[in-house]
Design a protein around this motif. Structure first.
Motif, PDB file in Angstrom:
ATOM      1  N   TRP A 170       0.907  -1.095  -0.220  1.00 18.94           N
ATOM      2  CA  TRP A 170       0.039  -0.009   0.048  1.00 18.94           C
ATOM      3  C   TRP A 170       0.936   1.189  -0.094  1.00 18.94           C
ATOM      4  CZ3 TRP A 170      -4.648   0.445  -1.597  1.00 18.94           C
ATOM      5  CH2 TRP A 170      -5.657  -0.546  -1.082  1.00 18.94           C
ATOM      6  N   GLU A 171       1.925   1.367   0.758  1.00 19.65           N
ATOM      7  CA  GLU A 171       2.844   2.605   1.011  1.00 19.65           C
ATOM      8  C   GLU A 171       3.804   2.635  -0.234  1.00 19.65           C
ATOM      9  OE1 GLU A 171       5.132   1.649   4.380  1.00 19.65           O
ATOM     10  OE2 GLU A 171       3.409   2.112   5.710  1.00 19.65           O
ATOM     11  N   ILE A 172       4.147   1.509  -0.891  1.00 15.72           N
ATOM     12  CA  ILE A 172       4.956   1.754  -2.146  1.00 15.72           C
ATOM     13  C   ILE A 172       4.009   2.301  -3.177  1.00 15.72           C
ATOM     14  CG2 ILE A 172       6.331   0.531  -3.655  1.00 15.72           C
ATOM     15  CD1 ILE A 172       7.421  -1.164  -1.709  1.00 15.72           C
ATOM     16  N   GLU A 173       2.738   1.510  -3.374  1.00 15.23           N
ATOM     17  CA  GLU A 173       1.757   2.041  -4.363  1.00 15.23           C
ATOM     18  C   GLU A 173       1.501   3.560  -4.123  1.00 15.23           C
ATOM     19  OE1 GLU A 173      -0.504   1.854  -7.826  1.00 15.23           O
ATOM     20  OE2 GLU A 173       0.344   0.038  -6.885  1.00 15.23           O
ATOM     21  N   LEU A 174       1.300   4.169  -3.094  1.00 17.81           N
ATOM     22  CA  LEU A 174       1.009   5.505  -3.000  1.00 17.81           C
ATOM     23  C   LEU A 174       2.072   6.368  -3.043  1.00 17.81           C
ATOM     24  CD1 LEU A 174      -1.213   7.598  -2.038  1.00 17.81           C
ATOM     25  CD2 LEU A 174      -0.808   7.288   0.165  1.00 17.81           C
ATOM     26  N   LEU A 177       4.599   4.125  -7.029  1.00 18.14           N
ATOM     27  CA  LEU A 177       3.783   3.636  -8.290  1.00 18.14           C
ATOM     28  C   LEU A 177       2.838   4.443  -8.762  1.00 18.14           C
ATOM     29  CD1 LEU A 177       3.924  -0.247  -7.333  1.00 18.14           C
ATOM     30  CD2 LEU A 177       5.784   1.257  -8.843  1.00 18.14           C
ATOM     31  N   SER A 178       1.959   5.223  -7.895  1.00 15.18           N
ATOM     32  CA  SER A 178       1.045   5.810  -8.374  1.00 15.18           C
ATOM     33  C   SER A 178       1.033   7.333  -8.247  1.00 15.18           C
ATOM     34  CB  SER A 178      -0.543   5.390  -7.741  1.00 15.18           C
ATOM     35  OG  SER A 178      -0.486   5.803  -6.284  1.00 15.18           O
ATOM     36  N   GLY A 230       8.920  -6.866  -9.000  1.00 15.67           N
ATOM     37  CA  GLY A 230       8.846  -6.778 -10.314  1.00 15.67           C
ATOM     38  C   GLY A 230       7.923  -5.405 -10.952  1.00 15.67           C
ATOM     39  N   ARG A 231       7.061  -5.098 -10.186  1.00 19.69           N
ATOM     40  CA  ARG A 231       6.261  -3.957 -10.595  1.00 19.69           C
ATOM     41  C   ARG A 231       7.263  -2.853 -10.524  1.00 19.69           C
ATOM     42  NH1 ARG A 231       1.607  -3.321  -7.279  1.00 19.69           N
ATOM     43  NH2 ARG A 231       1.070  -1.393  -8.577  1.00 19.69           N
ATOM     44  N   ILE A 232       7.987  -2.773  -9.292  1.00 19.34           N
ATOM     45  CA  ILE A 232       8.852  -1.454  -9.160  1.00 19.34           C
ATOM     46  C   ILE A 232       9.820  -1.420 -10.155  1.00 19.34           C
ATOM     47  CG2 ILE A 232      10.442  -0.560  -7.566  1.00 19.34           C
ATOM     48  CD1 ILE A 232       8.956  -1.845  -5.277  1.00 19.34           C
ATOM     49  N   LEU A 233      10.453  -2.583 -10.379  1.00 21.19           N
ATOM     50  CA  LEU A 233      11.498  -2.687 -11.507  1.00 21.19           C
ATOM     51  C   LEU A 233      10.944  -2.426 -12.892  1.00 21.19           C
ATOM     52  CD1 LEU A 233      14.364  -3.172 -12.135  1.00 21.19           C
ATOM     53  CD2 LEU A 233      14.030  -5.487 -12.550  1.00 21.19           C
TER      54      LEU A 233
END
Length: 911
Positions: A170-174, A177-178, A230-233
């Protein structure tokens, strides 16, 4: 990742902090999982607070806003705190065939009909005996129901994710990533342990990976973690900083050479990355290069405050209509300013802000409206700063020349310029000007002077001045002595009983809340015919927390009782000692405290730390800090009781309501407690425990004294050759004075040449004199009086040649050397410090060897410098208390000689 956290705390954070300070920025780390047990770090409320804090950082940070340390654990997936009715029914439909699962879920959630739409609320763990396995089962059941509901199209993918994402994702998404800023404000440090898979399956006791309740490897969590990496990369490879670490059973051990090297590289990379992000943002922000950036920040602040104040507006329509009519009548004639008055909390601020919004429609869309909510920013705390910002804004709005430097150097000149400016605007015969100054009670000069010298007695056509003040106060009396026309004053009265109920309903609707009929009956019974908006808002703050299943207790019937009731509730939730000290520090501060300052101060408060670490031990053996999560929880419950104000380049927190400040004074700052709070604040702003200096403490569970670094911000006078430590300069004298540390105040502040020069160069002679005026009445010290008068006598030379060290040191030395032998402790020390500076000066300079300028204590008391267009006439009053001066630009300036202030500026005269 505890070892990595500690490495950053000890080495990286102090280095970044010094870098930011040199650029005039504050550095604050928000790590809500530091210093608390895992049970608190992973509960649903902590997760919610973490995401809220992340959004706050993204809105306020220049440069980095988010840093993640990602290892080999995906982390727990928190149960949603609230589930909307439609989503709940979709989940419930999937569980009807499994009665035990359905019973488990319905036992943990309770329907709340007070939310719009209705929601099902997760009950606190304290109200249910929930062992670990049952909690895990609840998560699993909700996941299964959400999976099936999503497959059938009954819930969205975003809703499905609420049951399948861990806190970390959740934290990395906010945060990354988003985020619209991408990797510009975010970094993820990835720790990759080589050969980890060979060991985790063999030993179920290894805690470095996700485990199920039975100790087996949680393969689903590991799969989700792999997908996240993988999403971060794929999405933001520039934000990912990988570190490869060889396998070790104790994972990261600073005594291991390879691990120590890894920690050193991590810290260096953090510093380099963070500093780069800060510099990039400073280059992009035009505000960093705009000379008038301070003014634009001030205007934005008051516009934002105005918008917040009028989000919910009720009543006072008749008074608004009368004010609009009065403005129309005054538009084409000379008239007096208008003064709105009423008791505290009656709604004067929202009324002023609402009037500001309506003025352009009333007087024309080109009307210039200038609004100041006095006391909410440093530039609106004293008359000199206020007139300066008003003059600049009006000049910019009308395309007029900005105030010249010689005008800004003296309060009397700024006042003269302001009066002239109003007449200049009026003579343009085009756009109207409306100045609205709310809460003049919070203006320092008007509180301490019987005269309001800067206030025009009459406003010319097309120029309107509207003030507001509290009734029953000295300030209103002072205004009435200056503006004697009774028609000037307009009383703001309470709302009617029905309007009070409507106000509460509007507040609830704005929060998408409602009350049950029984709760409304309790609320109205506690507020019989109450029309006081301040009291109504306090009642709303209590009522908005009621769920439909809450059985409310009767509320207090007066504002004071309600404020005490608020304090009691905070004490029950957060602990009496923490609430008392936090609120005590905020109220004891001169202008407020930033969040970083408050957390540093709490980290120096041994009583608070002993209470915090009563049930668990701190995570580090090298440093000791106050856990940030405890402050964020308290701040959230304080809500609208706190206000943010820009001061000295920082955003400070202060108490929003005068009534609450008074209750805090009585409740938490009586007797010796007041001096204690000022004492800790003085220690912080003096830097006594910074830069590695350790402080002893005995914690309950340790039983022996610990000498630990508190890692608080350093407090030099200068952060760089051009950036002064304005917060220290502003706060330290105030706290030393009120802590009773008068000798330290004399030696380190008032009798310290480095302090005097720094304060004077960064703020001006008048700000320096204000510090002496604040302290001198409490000290009974002839030396302090002599130094203060010597500084005042330097004024004309400083105005002529500019405030440089060489000018100030020469002037003071040539005036104080007369007293060096008779007052060696303070004045003699000052002279020695000045002489040492001259000796170290690398370029030639004339150094005073004896006193030769007019000394303090002589016949020359002050040089009046308020008239900068040339004097053509001069006359004394009969009592020789007033001096009237005529100037070349047609002004008659009236001076109060005793107070050395301009009393009136009368325009339009000829010789």
């Amino acid at each position: 990742m505890d070892t990595e956290r500690e490495a950053l705390q000890c080495t990286a954070y102090p280095e970044v902090q010094s870098f930011c300070q040199r650029h005039g920025l504050a550095f604050e780390v928000v790590d809500l999982r530091w210093g608390i047990p895992n049970t608190q770090a992973t509960d649903y409320l902590t997760t919610e607070l973490c995401l809220e804090e992340l959004e706050r950082c993204q809105k306020t940070s220049i440069g980095p806003a988010f840093v993640a340390l990602l290892g080999d654990q995906y982390g727990p997936c928190p149960v949603p705190r609230r589930i909307e009715e439609k989503e709940w029914e979709a989940l419930r439909a999937q569980l009807t065939s499994r009665p035990r699962d359905l019973e488990l879920v319905t036992r943990h959630f309770q329907r709340d009909d007070n939310t719009i739409p209705p929601t099902y609320v997760l009950q606190p763990s304290g109200s249910l005996v929930v062992p670990g396995p049952e909690e895990a089962t609840l998560t699993s059941v909700l996941r299964g129901g959400a999976q099936e509901a999503w497959r059938l199209g009954l819930i969205s993918q975003e809703q499905w994710m609420c049951y399948h994402r861990s806190v970390i994702e959740w934290e990395i998404e906010l945060g990354l990533l988003s985020s619209a800023r991408g990797d510009q404000g975010a970094t993820v440090f990835l720790r990759d342990v080589q050969d980890l898979n060979k060991h985790i399956l063999d030993d179920c006791s290894l805690k470095m990976v996700d485990r199920l309740v039975d100790g087996c490897l949680d393969t689903n969590a590991q799969s989700l973690l792999s997908g996240l990496k993988g999403r971060i990369l794929d999405a933001q490879p520039g934000a990912l900083k990988s570190h490869h670490l060889s396998w070790s059973r104790d994972l990261v051990n600073p005594k291991n050479k390879a691990h120590a090297r890894y920690l050193k590289q991590l810290s260096e990379q953090f510093v380099a990355r963070t500093n780069h992000q800060v510099l990039e943002q400073l280059r992009e922000l035009e505000l960093a290069r705009q000379e008038l950036g301070w003014l634009y920040q001030e205007i934005r602040h008051h516009l934002w405050q105005s918008t917040e104040s009028t989000k919910v507006f009720c009543g006072h329509q008749e008074l608004l209509a009368q004010l609009r009519q009065q403005l129309r009548q005054d538009e084409s004639r000379t008239h007096t300013p208008l003064v709105l008055f009423g008791p505290p909390g009656i709604g004067k601020t929202s009324l002023m802000c609402k009037l500001a919004q309506q003025v352009p429609e009333l007087l024309g869309h080109k009307t210039v409206v200038v609004l100041r909510l006095l006391g909410t920013s440093k530039l609106s705390l004293d008359a000199r700063s206020l007139l300066r910002s008003l003059s600049f804004q009006v000049c910019l709005a009308y395309g007029l020349p900005l105030p010249p430097a010689q005008v800004l150097e003296a309060h009397s000149r700024v006042g003269h310029f302001f009066h002239t400016l109003l007449h200049t605007v009026s003579q343009r015969n085009f756009e109207s000007l409306v100045l609205l100054l709310d809460s003049v009670d919070d203006l320092d000069s008007i509180c301490h002077s019987p005269r309001v010298s800067w206030l025009p007695l009459k406003c010319p056509p097309r120029v309107h001045l509207i003030l507001s003040t509290c009734s029953g106060q000295q300030v209103l009396h002072n205004l009435q002595q200056t503006l004697k026309d009774p028609s000037t004053y307009w009383e703001v009265k309470a709302l009617s009983g029905s309007q009070g109920q409507e106000f509460i309903q509007l507040l609830l609707a704005a929060e998408k809340r409602m009350l049950s009929p029984g709760q409304r009956d309790v609320l109205w019974a506690s507020l019989p015919e109450c029309g006081h908006p301040g009291r109504l808002r306090l009642a709303f703050e209590e009522a908005r927390k009621w769920a439909s299943f809450t059985v409310p207790v009767p509320l207090a019937t007066t504002a004071e009782e309600a404020t005490h009731q608020l304090c009691i509730r905070l004490e029950e939730t957060h602990g009496a000692l923490l609430v008392a000290h936090v609120l005590g520090y905020i109220v004891s501060s001169r202008y407020g405290l930033s969040e970083a300052e408050l957390k540093d101060v709490l980290s120096l408060d041994d009583e608070v730390l002993q209470a915090v670490y009563r049930d668990w031990t701190p995570p580090s053996k090298e440093l000791l800090r106050f856990p940030p999560l405890l402050w964020v929880r308290l701040r959230r419950d304080l809500g609208h009781c706190l206000v943010r104000r820009p001061v000295d380049g920082c955003m400070l927190l202060a108490i929003a309501h005068r009534q609450l400040s008074q209750v805090i004074q009585v409740r938490y700052l009586s007797g010796p407690e007041r001096a204690k709070r000022h004492g800790v604040l003085a220690e912080f702003f003096s830097g006594a425990w910074s830069q590695g200096i350790k402080k002893l403490i005995t914690l309950p569970l340790v039983g022996k004294p610990l000498n630990l670094d508190r890692k608080v911000a350093p407090q030099p006078l200068w952060f760089s050759s051009t950036v002064a430590n304005l917060r220290k300069l502003t706060e330290l004298p105030f706290h030393l004075l009120h802590a009773g540390r008068l000798e330290e105040l004399k030696q380190e502040v008032l009798g310290n040449m480095s302090w005097i020069s720094c304060r004077g160069i960064s703020g001006g002679i008048e700000v320096l004199l204000d510090d002496f005026d604040m302290c001198a009445p409490h000290m009974n010290s002839p030396e302090v009086d002599l130094v203060r008068e010597a500084i005042q006598l330097c004024g004309p030379a400083v105005e002529l040649r500019g405030l440089e060290k060489s000018v100030l040191y020469t002037e003071l030395l040539a005036r104080l050397l007369f007293f060096a032998a008779s007052h060696p402790a303070m004045i003699g020390q000052l002279c020695q410090q000045a002489q040492s500076w001259f000796r170290a000066c690398p370029y030639p300079m004339l150094v005073p060897l004896a006193g030769f300028l007019q000394p303090p204590g002589g016949p020359l008391r002050a040089t009046l410098t308020g008239c900068h267009k040339g004097i053509t006439a001069i006359a004394w009053s009969l009592e020789e208390k007033l001096l009237v001066v005529g100037t070349q630009d047609g002004a008659m300036v009236v001076w109060d000689v005793e107070e050395q202030q301009v009393v009136h500026v009368l325009m339009g005269h000829t010789v």
